[in-house]
Write a protein that holds these residues in place. Structure first.
Motif, PDB file in Angstrom:
ATOM      1  N   GLU A 233       0.844  -1.193   0.000  1.00 27.50           N
ATOM      2  CA  GLU A 233       0.000   0.000   0.000  1.00 27.50           C
ATOM      3  C   GLU A 233       0.879   1.243   0.000  1.00 27.50           C
ATOM      4  OE1 GLU A 233      -3.203   0.502  -0.142  1.00 27.50           O
ATOM      5  OE2 GLU A 233      -3.812  -1.615  -0.225  1.00 27.50           O
ATOM      6  N   PRO A 234       0.426   2.309  -0.667  1.00 24.85           N
ATOM      7  CA  PRO A 234       1.230   3.553  -0.675  1.00 24.85           C
ATOM      8  C   PRO A 234       1.493   4.041   0.734  1.00 24.85           C
ATOM      9  CG  PRO A 234      -0.519   3.661  -2.301  1.00 24.85           C
ATOM     10  CD  PRO A 234      -0.789   2.427  -1.503  1.00 24.85           C
ATOM     11  N   LYS A 235       2.603   4.663   0.896  1.00 24.04           N
ATOM     12  CA  LYS A 235       3.018   5.145   2.201  1.00 24.04           C
ATOM     13  C   LYS A 235       2.212   6.378   2.608  1.00 24.04           C
ATOM     14  CE  LYS A 235       7.009   7.010   2.286  1.00 24.04           C
ATOM     15  NZ  LYS A 235       8.475   7.184   2.239  1.00 24.04           N
ATOM     16  N   ILE A 236       1.709   6.417   3.862  1.00 27.33           N
ATOM     17  CA  ILE A 236       0.985   7.572   4.382  1.00 27.33           C
ATOM     18  C   ILE A 236       2.001   8.666   4.696  1.00 27.33           C
ATOM     19  CG2 ILE A 236      -0.452   8.421   6.266  1.00 27.33           C
ATOM     20  CD1 ILE A 236      -1.628   5.628   6.491  1.00 27.33           C
ATOM     21  N   THR A 237       1.846   9.802   4.076  1.00 22.92           N
ATOM     22  CA  THR A 237       2.843  10.873   4.215  1.00 22.92           C
ATOM     23  C   THR A 237       2.402  11.984   5.144  1.00 22.92           C
ATOM     24  OG1 THR A 237       1.923  11.991   2.271  1.00 22.92           O
ATOM     25  CG2 THR A 237       3.713  10.417   1.896  1.00 22.92           C
ATOM     26  N   SER A 238       1.102  11.994   5.580  1.00 25.24           N
ATOM     27  CA  SER A 238       0.618  13.074   6.433  1.00 25.24           C
ATOM     28  C   SER A 238      -0.288  12.517   7.514  1.00 25.24           C
ATOM     29  CB  SER A 238      -0.149  14.112   5.597  1.00 25.24           C
ATOM     30  OG  SER A 238      -0.766  15.076   6.436  1.00 25.24           O
ATOM     31  N   LYS A 239      -0.233  13.118   8.697  1.00 23.72           N
ATOM     32  CA  LYS A 239      -1.107  12.699   9.785  1.00 23.72           C
ATOM     33  C   LYS A 239      -2.574  13.031   9.495  1.00 23.72           C
ATOM     34  CE  LYS A 239       2.346  13.093  13.441  1.00 23.72           C
ATOM     35  NZ  LYS A 239       2.705  13.739  14.731  1.00 23.72           N
ATOM     36  N   GLY A 240      -2.853  13.908   8.527  1.00 21.76           N
ATOM     37  CA  GLY A 240      -4.225  14.303   8.214  1.00 21.76           C
ATOM     38  C   GLY A 240      -4.882  13.392   7.214  1.00 21.76           C
ATOM     39  N   THR A 241      -4.324  12.218   6.982  1.00 22.34           N
ATOM     40  CA  THR A 241      -4.903  11.299   6.009  1.00 22.34           C
ATOM     41  C   THR A 241      -5.080   9.932   6.632  1.00 22.34           C
ATOM     42  OG1 THR A 241      -2.745  10.610   5.190  1.00 22.34           O
ATOM     43  CG2 THR A 241      -3.764  12.507   4.108  1.00 22.34           C
ATOM     44  N   ALA A 242      -6.008   9.174   6.044  1.00 26.11           N
ATOM     45  CA  ALA A 242      -6.234   7.796   6.471  1.00 26.11           C
ATOM     46  C   ALA A 242      -6.678   7.000   5.261  1.00 26.11           C
ATOM     47  CB  ALA A 242      -7.299   7.736   7.566  1.00 26.11           C
ATOM     48  N   PHE A 243      -6.110   5.836   5.099  1.00 31.78           N
ATOM     49  CA  PHE A 243      -6.412   5.002   3.937  1.00 31.78           C
ATOM     50  C   PHE A 243      -6.189   5.777   2.637  1.00 31.78           C
ATOM     51  CE2 PHE A 243      -9.289   3.796   7.436  1.00 31.78           C
ATOM     52  CZ  PHE A 243      -8.779   2.543   7.705  1.00 31.78           C
ATOM     53  N   ASN A 244      -5.225   6.668   2.694  1.00 30.46           N
ATOM     54  CA  ASN A 244      -4.883   7.502   1.534  1.00 30.46           C
ATOM     55  C   ASN A 244      -6.030   8.410   1.090  1.00 30.46           C
ATOM     56  OD1 ASN A 244      -2.262   6.450   1.316  1.00 30.46           O
ATOM     57  ND2 ASN A 244      -3.074   4.632   0.305  1.00 30.46           N
ATOM     58  N   THR A 249     -15.685  17.223   4.411  1.00 34.96           N
ATOM     59  CA  THR A 249     -17.154  17.096   4.368  1.00 34.96           C
ATOM     60  C   THR A 249     -17.653  16.859   2.956  1.00 34.96           C
ATOM     61  OG1 THR A 249     -17.377  19.514   4.153  1.00 34.96           O
ATOM     62  CG2 THR A 249     -17.401  18.579   6.383  1.00 34.96           C
ATOM     63  N   ALA A 250     -16.775  16.949   1.985  1.00 30.89           N
ATOM     64  CA  ALA A 250     -17.185  16.771   0.592  1.00 30.89           C
ATOM     65  C   ALA A 250     -17.168  15.303   0.211  1.00 30.89           C
ATOM     66  CB  ALA A 250     -16.271  17.581  -0.308  1.00 30.89           C
ATOM     67  N   ALA A 251     -17.725  15.016  -0.916  1.00 27.29           N
ATOM     68  CA  ALA A 251     -17.735  13.644  -1.413  1.00 27.29           C
ATOM     69  C   ALA A 251     -16.314  13.153  -1.658  1.00 27.29           C
ATOM     70  CB  ALA A 251     -18.546  13.577  -2.703  1.00 27.29           C
ATOM     71  N   GLY A 252     -16.084  11.873  -1.366  1.00 29.72           N
ATOM     72  CA  GLY A 252     -14.751  11.299  -1.574  1.00 29.72           C
ATOM     73  C   GLY A 252     -13.786  11.567  -0.458  1.00 29.72           C
ATOM     74  N   THR A 253     -14.281  12.148   0.665  1.00 26.94           N
ATOM     75  CA  THR A 253     -13.421  12.401   1.819  1.00 26.94           C
ATOM     76  C   THR A 253     -13.867  11.547   2.992  1.00 26.94           C
ATOM     77  OG1 THR A 253     -14.805  14.248   2.563  1.00 26.94           O
ATOM     78  CG2 THR A 253     -12.972  14.773   1.075  1.00 26.94           C
ATOM     79  N   VAL A 254     -12.978  11.429   3.978  1.00 24.13           N
ATOM     80  CA  VAL A 254     -13.270  10.650   5.176  1.00 24.13           C
ATOM     81  C   VAL A 254     -13.906  11.568   6.202  1.00 24.13           C
ATOM     82  CG1 VAL A 254     -12.310   9.204   6.993  1.00 24.13           C
ATOM     83  CG2 VAL A 254     -11.337   9.115   4.698  1.00 24.13           C
ATOM     84  N   THR A 255     -15.053  11.130   6.783  1.00 20.33           N
ATOM     85  CA  THR A 255     -15.757  11.967   7.758  1.00 20.33           C
ATOM     86  C   THR A 255     -15.006  12.029   9.078  1.00 20.33           C
ATOM     87  OG1 THR A 255     -17.068  10.096   8.533  1.00 20.33           O
ATOM     88  CG2 THR A 255     -17.987  11.409   6.751  1.00 20.33           C
ATOM     89  N   GLU A 256     -15.132  13.170   9.739  1.00 16.76           N
ATOM     90  CA  GLU A 256     -14.585  13.361  11.058  1.00 16.76           C
ATOM     91  C   GLU A 256     -15.712  13.457  12.075  1.00 16.76           C
ATOM     92  OE1 GLU A 256     -10.575  15.672  11.026  1.00 16.76           O
ATOM     93  OE2 GLU A 256     -11.945  16.765   9.689  1.00 16.76           O
ATOM     94  N   GLY A 257     -15.383  13.613  13.335  1.00 18.05           N
ATOM     95  CA  GLY A 257     -16.404  13.627  14.384  1.00 18.05           C
ATOM     96  C   GLY A 257     -17.410  14.750  14.267  1.00 18.05           C
ATOM     97  N   ASN A 258     -17.004  15.874  13.712  1.00 18.60           N
ATOM     98  CA  ASN A 258     -17.910  17.025  13.602  1.00 18.60           C
ATOM     99  C   ASN A 258     -18.526  17.143  12.211  1.00 18.60           C
ATOM    100  OD1 ASN A 258     -15.629  17.681  12.239  1.00 18.60           O
ATOM    101  ND2 ASN A 258     -15.413  19.744  13.096  1.00 18.60           N
ATOM    102  N   ASP A 259     -18.468  16.100  11.433  1.00 16.61           N
ATOM    103  CA  ASP A 259     -19.021  16.128  10.076  1.00 16.61           C
ATOM    104  C   ASP A 259     -20.552  16.160  10.150  1.00 16.61           C
ATOM    105  OD1 ASP A 259     -19.841  15.557   7.424  1.00 16.61           O
ATOM    106  OD2 ASP A 259     -17.896  14.600   7.045  1.00 16.61           O
TER     107      ASP A 259
END
Length: 329
Positions: A233-244, A249-259
């Motif tokens: 799997e590609p290497k995660i380069t930033s703490k602000g990403t998960a599963f690449n 809040t937009a489509a194609g992004t990972v939701t956070e607790g305040n989404d």
């Protein structure tokens, strides 16, 4: 030791009778004293003075023979050495060996190294003028070093750096790689390093990953990791990403607790199930879903019962209908 014959002339201790009487000496044991004017003789006993000694009246030849025997007893085994010195009166010990002078002795000392053992087989090595053991006293393999060029591909030694002519390996010899200074020994079929006991994997061997007998350096480990990057799997380069995927809040992004997509404001969709029927967002209670088992005791009050037609009042068999007009208070 052979005796040595001494040619001697014997002169007896002599004086006139008057002089003997005047001096009155004590003769040694068997010492002869002769009165020159009378021709008489006396034998000493080591104690009695001259005047008290008796004159000798025996055989003169026997007396002279006795003197000769005394001289023979004193004769030494070597010229100028008296016989009494040929043997010690009291034997002495030298390094634990008894010595009385009658024979030679051999003295041994376990704390010293015999000269015959120095530099000889089964003995000890010596040092030369430089303080080193001479090559002639060293095992043959220590002084038998062969220089050449080691080929890591076939693990053999060659005479040239181009690895053209092989050097035949022999046990008991040391082989030095002129290119690296590494020392090897012949293991029977190939040469084995004795400078570095670790056999380090080459870059190609590290990439192949098929050899389980060689050591890996940090650099070789990095080569292996980088080589496997294409299959991982590609290497995660930033703490602000998960599963690449980025958070947002937009489509194609990972939701956070305040989404807001996870809040109550979201309208449900789809067909209802369970005791409900219809389609969300407006389902209804399904027919026959509300029964006695689902109504809590005392939960249905008069206020919650709607007016109904008497014609529709049904009394089950065995039940009694009581009409209570109430009480006037």
């Amino acid at each position: 030791m052979a005796n040595k014959t001494l040619n001697v002339r014997i002169s007896l201790f002599g004086a006139t009778a008057a002089k003997w009487t005047e001096k009155n000496p004590v003769l040694l044991v068997d010492e002869i004293g002769r009165e020159r004017d009378t021709g008489k003789i006396k034998f000493g006993d080591g104690i009695t003075a001259w005047k008290d000694l008796a004159y000798f009246g025996g055989d003169m030849d026997a007396a002279i023979s006795a003197v000769q025997d005394k001289l023979t007893a004193l004769q030494g085994s070597k010229e100028g050495v008296v016989k009494a010195a040929d043997k010690l009166a009291t034997a002495r010990k030298i390094n634990g060996i008894t010595f009385d002078g009658t024979k030679d002795i051999t003295i041994t000392d376990d704390t010293k190294i015999a000269l015959t053992k120095m530099g000889a087989a089964g003995g000890v090595a010596t040092l030369d003028d430089t303080g080193h053991v001479p090559a002639s006293q060293l095992p043959s393999f220590v002084d038998d070093i062969i220089e050449g060029y080691f080929n890591s591909a076939d693990k053999l030694f060659y005479k040239e750096a181009a690895h053209t002519n092989k050097i035949t390996g022999e046990s008991g010899k040391i082989y030095t790689d002129l290119a690296t200074g590494t020392i090897y020994r012949f293991g029977g079929t190939t040469f084995v390093s004795i400078s570095n006991p670790l056999d380090i994997a080459s870059e190609s061997e590290a990439k192949a990953g098929t050899d389980d007998t060689k050591a890996m350096t940090p650099k070789k480990v990095k080569i292996v990791v980088d080589n496997m990057a294409g299959t991982l799997e590609p290497k995660i380069t930033s703490k602000g990403t998960a599963f690449n995927k980025d958070f947002g809040t937009a489509a194609g992004t990972v939701t956070e607790g305040n989404d807001p997509r996870l809040s109550d404001a979201r309208t449900p969709k789809g067909a209802a199930g369970g005791d409900l029927s219809g389609i969300y967002p407006n389902p209804t209670i399904g027919a026959g879903k509300v029964n006695t088992a689902k109504i809590a005791d005392n939960a249905v009050t008069d206020a919650k019962i709607a007016a109904m037609s008497v014609m529709k009042l049904q009394i089950n068999a065995g039940d009694t209908l009581i009409l209570d007009g109430g009480t006037i208070e």
